[in-house]
Write an enzyme that holds these catalytic residues in place. Structure first.
Site, PDB file in Angstrom:
ATOM      1  CG  ASP A 464      -0.111  -0.037   2.529  1.00  0.00           C
ATOM      2  OD1 ASP A 464       0.899  -0.759   2.574  1.00  0.00           O
ATOM      3  OD2 ASP A 464      -0.500   0.635   3.495  1.00  0.00           O
ATOM      4  NE  ARG A 468       0.699   4.210   6.183  1.00  0.00           N
ATOM      5  CZ  ARG A 468      -0.229   4.783   5.417  1.00  0.00           C
ATOM      6  NH1 ARG A 468      -0.135   6.066   5.110  1.00  0.00           N
ATOM      7  NH2 ARG A 468      -1.250   4.085   4.954  1.00  0.00           N
ATOM      8  CG  ASP A 469       4.124   2.461  11.492  1.00  0.00           C
ATOM      9  OD1 ASP A 469       3.440   3.066  10.635  1.00  0.00           O
ATOM     10  OD2 ASP A 469       3.940   2.576  12.714  1.00  0.00           O
ATOM     11  CD  GLU A 470      -0.654   0.567   6.473  1.00  0.00           C
ATOM     12  OE1 GLU A 470      -1.692   0.142   5.960  1.00  0.00           O
ATOM     13  OE2 GLU A 470      -0.519   1.731   6.907  1.00  0.00           O
ATOM     14  CG  ASP A 477      -4.618  -0.571  -1.265  1.00  0.00           C
ATOM     15  OD1 ASP A 477      -5.401  -1.192  -0.531  1.00  0.00           O
ATOM     16  OD2 ASP A 477      -4.164   0.542  -0.964  1.00  0.00           O
ATOM     17  CD1 TRP A 535      -8.542  -3.995   1.317  1.00  0.00           C
ATOM     18  CD2 TRP A 535     -10.547  -3.162   0.790  1.00  0.00           C
ATOM     19  NE1 TRP A 535      -8.441  -2.613   1.327  1.00  0.00           N
ATOM     20  CE2 TRP A 535      -9.654  -2.078   1.014  1.00  0.00           C
ATOM     21  CE3 TRP A 535     -11.866  -2.868   0.443  1.00  0.00           C
ATOM     22  CZ2 TRP A 535     -10.052  -0.744   0.899  1.00  0.00           C
ATOM     23  CZ3 TRP A 535     -12.257  -1.538   0.327  1.00  0.00           C
ATOM     24  CH2 TRP A 535     -11.374  -0.507   0.555  1.00  0.00           C
ATOM     25  CD  GLU A 746      -2.964   6.431   2.672  1.00  0.00           C
ATOM     26  OE1 GLU A 746      -3.515   5.462   3.224  1.00  0.00           O
ATOM     27  OE2 GLU A 746      -1.938   6.981   3.128  1.00  0.00           O
ATOM     28  CG  HIS A 767      -1.576   4.693  -1.112  1.00  0.00           C
ATOM     29  ND1 HIS A 767      -2.669   4.188  -1.760  1.00  0.00           N
ATOM     30  CD2 HIS A 767      -1.574   4.132   0.115  1.00  0.00           C
ATOM     31  CE1 HIS A 767      -3.316   3.357  -0.953  1.00  0.00           C
ATOM     32  NE2 HIS A 767      -2.664   3.297   0.188  1.00  0.00           N
TER      33      HIS A 767
END
Length: 925
Positions: A464, A468-470, A477, A535, A746, A767
């Site tokens: 995604d 960042r912390d992802e 997506d 999703w 995003e 994103h």
């Protein structure tokens, strides 16, 4: 001259380490003739490049030239197989098919196919040091010395790890892949890489070293700072086969005889970056004295989990030179790469021993021009380098990557310049196959941003965001971007690998997690918070999109049980088997019509869920038919019909209007063919009205945006679609371009008009979701679309916007390059198209002013033109001299002239009649 070129095995060029027992072979045909169709082919496979003894000799009458399945004798582990092709093809004017010469040979090489092929042992260190600042285990390194006695004919390494690894043989890095073995669900599948290292072997003394970091296996994953997702012990498995010219072979295998060696990497984590102490770099001789007695230990991990590399590995794909070194108002030294990118910064520096250098990565500057990284959340994204003091030092990280455009430099000496730094771009090594260019620079920048969003987020899995912390494989997506991704790059193997993990992560009841690989287990209170429409529908839509784009029916067979399980899961939700009106629904995520402070758009979440239920069910029915499963076809076809009826009953009122009166509701109802014919005009007019209410702007989110412009164009409102596309104020695609974006955002307002930021909690500037508009641009502006899977039959039908004077689109289809170039010079349309051999294309020339004259000239220049039956009035056919050929042309309301051509290069020039603009306002009857 008829030629066979561009041989491929499983979408790859000369792959080694292949794991499939029946690989599929493809080729392109080249010819100077028109309308060339393959009539038969001969395919030979041999153990030698000279084809002295044939392993398989296959001859058949067929036009199939992509993904021809090998069906010869069983293939052996580690064996290289050469193949070549000749074809017989017939073109325009040929009385008999022409025979080609043999193609140049290509090859594939098998990996280790069976558990019993492995003699190596998993090994790990006895003790691990811990970096206390990040609570992370330091990478370890292990080495093995071996001697060579005799002339080496070939040396191949098969290796993988629990964690991420790098190999070094005799001082040289092995291979050009990074982040190996890649990210799979290690509970089920661990990929094995194969390297031909013959050129790195010394005649006598040799040393191989493996360095292993935590990576996705045991490093930090997700925003809750969770570690050890798959285990807490990193390990390496390595087996080298050395073949000598005298015929004997030797194996070098990882086992307890390997020794631990030193590493200067103190910490390396995907989110947090790396700490490297160059003072700890030591020579081999010194290393033997310090670590020579530290032996590795063996450990158990199932060999049945091992699979050959399935997708393209991550590689260094670009190198960028920084554009400026900034001194911010706060006095920070900040490097600007000029492009939001993913990878790392390579630098050189000369400084005293013990000097601590730090690079902190961010995507944007704030309103005042200062370095900003609040949107990165808890991912440190830092590189710390401690200098050795040994002259000029050069460094790049190992087991981490960053998403950034700006880098804050701390501790560097005053004399540094931008020439000392290079941005190293990494992503999965997918072949670029699409080109989209227009006469509008801002639209070209939008395409650039879409492609770079894909580069940044297609790093082994479709993430995604990369900063960042992802950085997780969010399913929604991926499914909304899959078609655009398949225009830009060959993503067939990339998705095939990821979808296998999706099927493994699918729960017993058929529900599909939000992310794949699924690292969010336990994050949500129950399973109702782990799956949702759009999703979970990636389980169905992604394989179908890959089949459509590349003609690869095998991916449907591979994913069929998963596809059915998802639809069957939805069917048992709630009391009505034809509606999905229960559980958590993300709906039109991040739509602008949401309530203040909410991420959920205004569109009824159950309407979105039921619409996707219908769409996925229809795809499963079509898939069942393609796979000759007619019982399932009937079952899911009936289910689809029932869902359509239930959708109308639940979500339309008695006047024929949707009960959820949003842009997205109208869009998905139309795109998924859920609107009764008698209501379609009303629904499309309502969509246009809702756009008008927003002053000709969109307010859609993740679900509505991919289909918005397509729906408008397909229903006679291409002008409205282009109005949205070319808007450059908020909210719009070009608003991002106007704000200097180099990737997709995003949020529509990630940077607001006053320069402030939308949020710190969830505000990625890389994103790709809204980049799904690329699908519309390829189909409508370049005019490239498909009628039959894999572009066996293409549709070339551009709809030139009034804003543009030219556009060019190219697509490397499985059959070869498909090219379209149009330009309008004054009132003349100059239109050129290249159609790959062994295919056909339905062409629509837009806005033809003099229809009869253009038809006459086409027939004169291309007399072998064919087309499905379409009636031309007899008097017109007689006037044009087309009696007996009355089924050649078709004309639409916009004066688009449609006909079908076979392969070749064609040019058309004609007087262009600018289309009468459809009134932007749609009356609401």
């Amino acid at each position: 001259m008829l030629k066979v070129k561009t041989l491929r095995c499983e979408h790859f060029n000369n792959p080694i380490g292949l794991g499939c027992l029946n690989p599929r072979l493809s080729w392109h045909i080249e010819s100077d003739n028109l309308h060339v169709i393959q009539k038969r082919f001969q395919l030979q496979v041999s153990l030698s490049a000279e084809f002295e003894n044939l392993h398989w000799n296959h001859f058949t009458y067929s036009d199939q030239s992509i993904l021809v399945r090998y069906e010869g004798p069983p293939l052996e582990s580690g064996q290289r197989y050469y193949y070549r092709v000749k074809v017989w093809a017939q073109g325009a004017g040929d009385a008999e098919p022409e025979e080609s010469a043999w193609s140049e040979p290509a090859f594939w090489e098998m990996g280790l196919l069976y558990e019993q092929d492995w003699k190596a042992k998993w090994i790990t260190v006895r003790e691990r040091s811990i970096n206390k600042d990040f609570n992370a285990r330091s990478p370890f390194a292990t080495t093995k010395r071996f001697a060579i006695e005799g002339k080496v004919n070939k040396a191949v390494i098969y290796t993988t790890s629990l964690g991420l690894y790098e190999l070094n043989l005799n001082g040289q890095r092995v291979g050009d892949a990074y982040f190996t073995p890649g990210w799979t669900d290690y509970n089920d599948r661990v990929q094995v890489q194969t390297y031909d290292v013959t050129h790195l072997i010394n005649q006598q003394h040799n040393r191989i070293t493996a360095t292993v970091g935590e990576g996705w296996y045991s490093g930090y994953l997700g925003w809750q700072k969770r570690k050890d997702t798959y285990g807490d012990t990193n390990a390496i498995l390595l087996q080298m086969k050395i073949s000598y010219e005298d015929g004997h072979t030797e194996l070098i295998c990882s086992d307890a005889s390997w020794q631990e060696t030193g590493s200067a990497i103190l910490m390396s984590d995907i989110y947090n970056g790396e700490i490297y102490d160059a003072r700890l770099e030591i020579t081999e001789e010194a290393d033997d004295k310090v670590n020579g007695q530290k032996m590795m230990q063996e450990m158990q991990f199932p060999l049945r989990h091992l699979v050959a590399q399935e997708n393209e590995p991550v590689k260094i794909m670009n190198r960028l030179h920084p554009v400026e070194l900034i001194h911010t108002p706060k006095g920070e030294r900040v490097l600007n790469l000029g492009q939001n990118m993913v990878g790392w910064v390579e630098f050189k520096v000369k400084a005293p021993a013990g000097t601590v250098l730090k690079l902190v990565h961010g995507e944007v500057l704030d309103q005042e021009g200062n370095f900003y990284r609040d949107n990165i959340r808890d991912a440190a994204q830092e590189i710390t380098y401690i200098c050795s003091g040994n002259g000029t030092e050069t460094y790049q990280p190992h087991f981490t990557f960053q998403g950034f455009q700006y880098v804050k430099l701390e501790g560097f000496p005053e004399g540094i310049s931008i020439e000392d730094f290079t941005g190293v771009v990494l992503h999965s090594d997918m072949e670029p196959i699409g080109v989209f260019e227009t006469s509008d620079a801002k639209l070209n920048q939008l395409q650039h941003n879409i492609v770079w969003g894909q580069k940044g987020n297609f790093l082994d899995v479709p993430t995604d965001c990369p900063q960042r912390d992802e950085r997780l494989g969010w399913t929604g997506d991926a499914q909304i971007f899959a078609r655009t991704a398949s225009y830009n790059m060959n993503a067939a193997s990339f998705f095939r690998k990821w979808l296998k993990d999706l099927a493994f992560n699918q729960m017993e009841d058929g529900s599909v997690p939000f992310v794949v690989p699924d690292v969010l287990k336990g994050v949500f209170a129950d399973n109702t918070g782990r799956t949702t429409a759009a999703w979970g529908d990636a389980a169905v839509i992604c394989p179908w999109t890959i089949y459509q784009s590349y003609g690869d029916k095998q991916i449907l067979a591979q994913q069929y049980d998963s596809m059915k399980a998802w639809v069957d899961y939805i069917r048992i939700q709630g009391e009505n088997e034809y509606l999905w009106d229960t559980g958590l629904q993300l709906g039109d995520w991040l739509a602008l019509d949401s309530e203040e402070g909410s991420y959920f758009g205004a569109t009824d979440g159950t309407l979105v869920a039921t619409a996707y239920f219908a769409y996925s069910t229809q795809i499963v029915a079509q898939t069942a038919k393609l796979l000759n499963n007619y019982n399932d076809f009937k079952t899911y076809q009936l289910l689809h019909e029932g869902i359509k009826v239930a959708f109308v009953d639940r979500y339309f009122d008695e006047t024929g209007r949707l009960t959820s009166n949003t842009q997205t509701a109208q869009v998905i109802a139309l795109h998924f063919d859920l609107v009764p014919d008698q209501h379609k005009k009303k629904v499309i007019q309502e969509l246009v009205h809702l756009i008008e209410k927003k002053h000709m702007h969109l307010d859609t989110g993740f679900v509505g945006t991919p289909y918005l412009c397509l729906v408008l164009s397909d229903n006679g409102y291409a002008d409205v679609a282009y109005k949205l596309l070319f808007q450059n104020d908020y909210p719009s695609w070009l608003y991002q371009v106007e704000r200097g974006a180099t990737t997709m955002w995003e949020h529509w307002d990630s940077i607001r008009e006053d320069g402030s930021f939308w949020s710190t909690a969830m505000n990625s500037f890389n994103h790709y979701s809204y980049g799904s508009v690329g699908d519309f641009m390829y189909r409508n502006i370049a005019g490239i679309d498909l009628i039959e899977a894999g572009y066996k039959k293409s549709r070339i039908a551009p709809k030139p916007p009034v804003n543009l004077t030219s556009a060019r689109g190219e697509l490397k289809t499985p059959y070869g390059p498909l090219k379209v170039h149009w330009q309008i010079v004054k009132n003349e349309m100059q239109f050129e198209v290249d159609i790959p051999h062994n295919t056909t294309a339905e062409i629509t020339l837009p806005c033809v002013a003099e229809v009869e004259e253009v038809q006459r000239r086409i027939m004169e220049h291309y007399p072998s033109i064919t087309n499905p039956p379409v009636n031309i009035p007899p008097e017109l056919a007689e006037k044009m001299g087309l009696e007996g050929k009355r089924d050649i042309f078709n004309m639409n309301e916009e004066k688009g002239l449609t006909f079908t051509l076979g392969s070749g290069n064609y040019t058309f020039q004609y007087n262009y009649e600018h289309p009468t603009r459809v009134p932007v306002h749609a009356s609401r009857s």
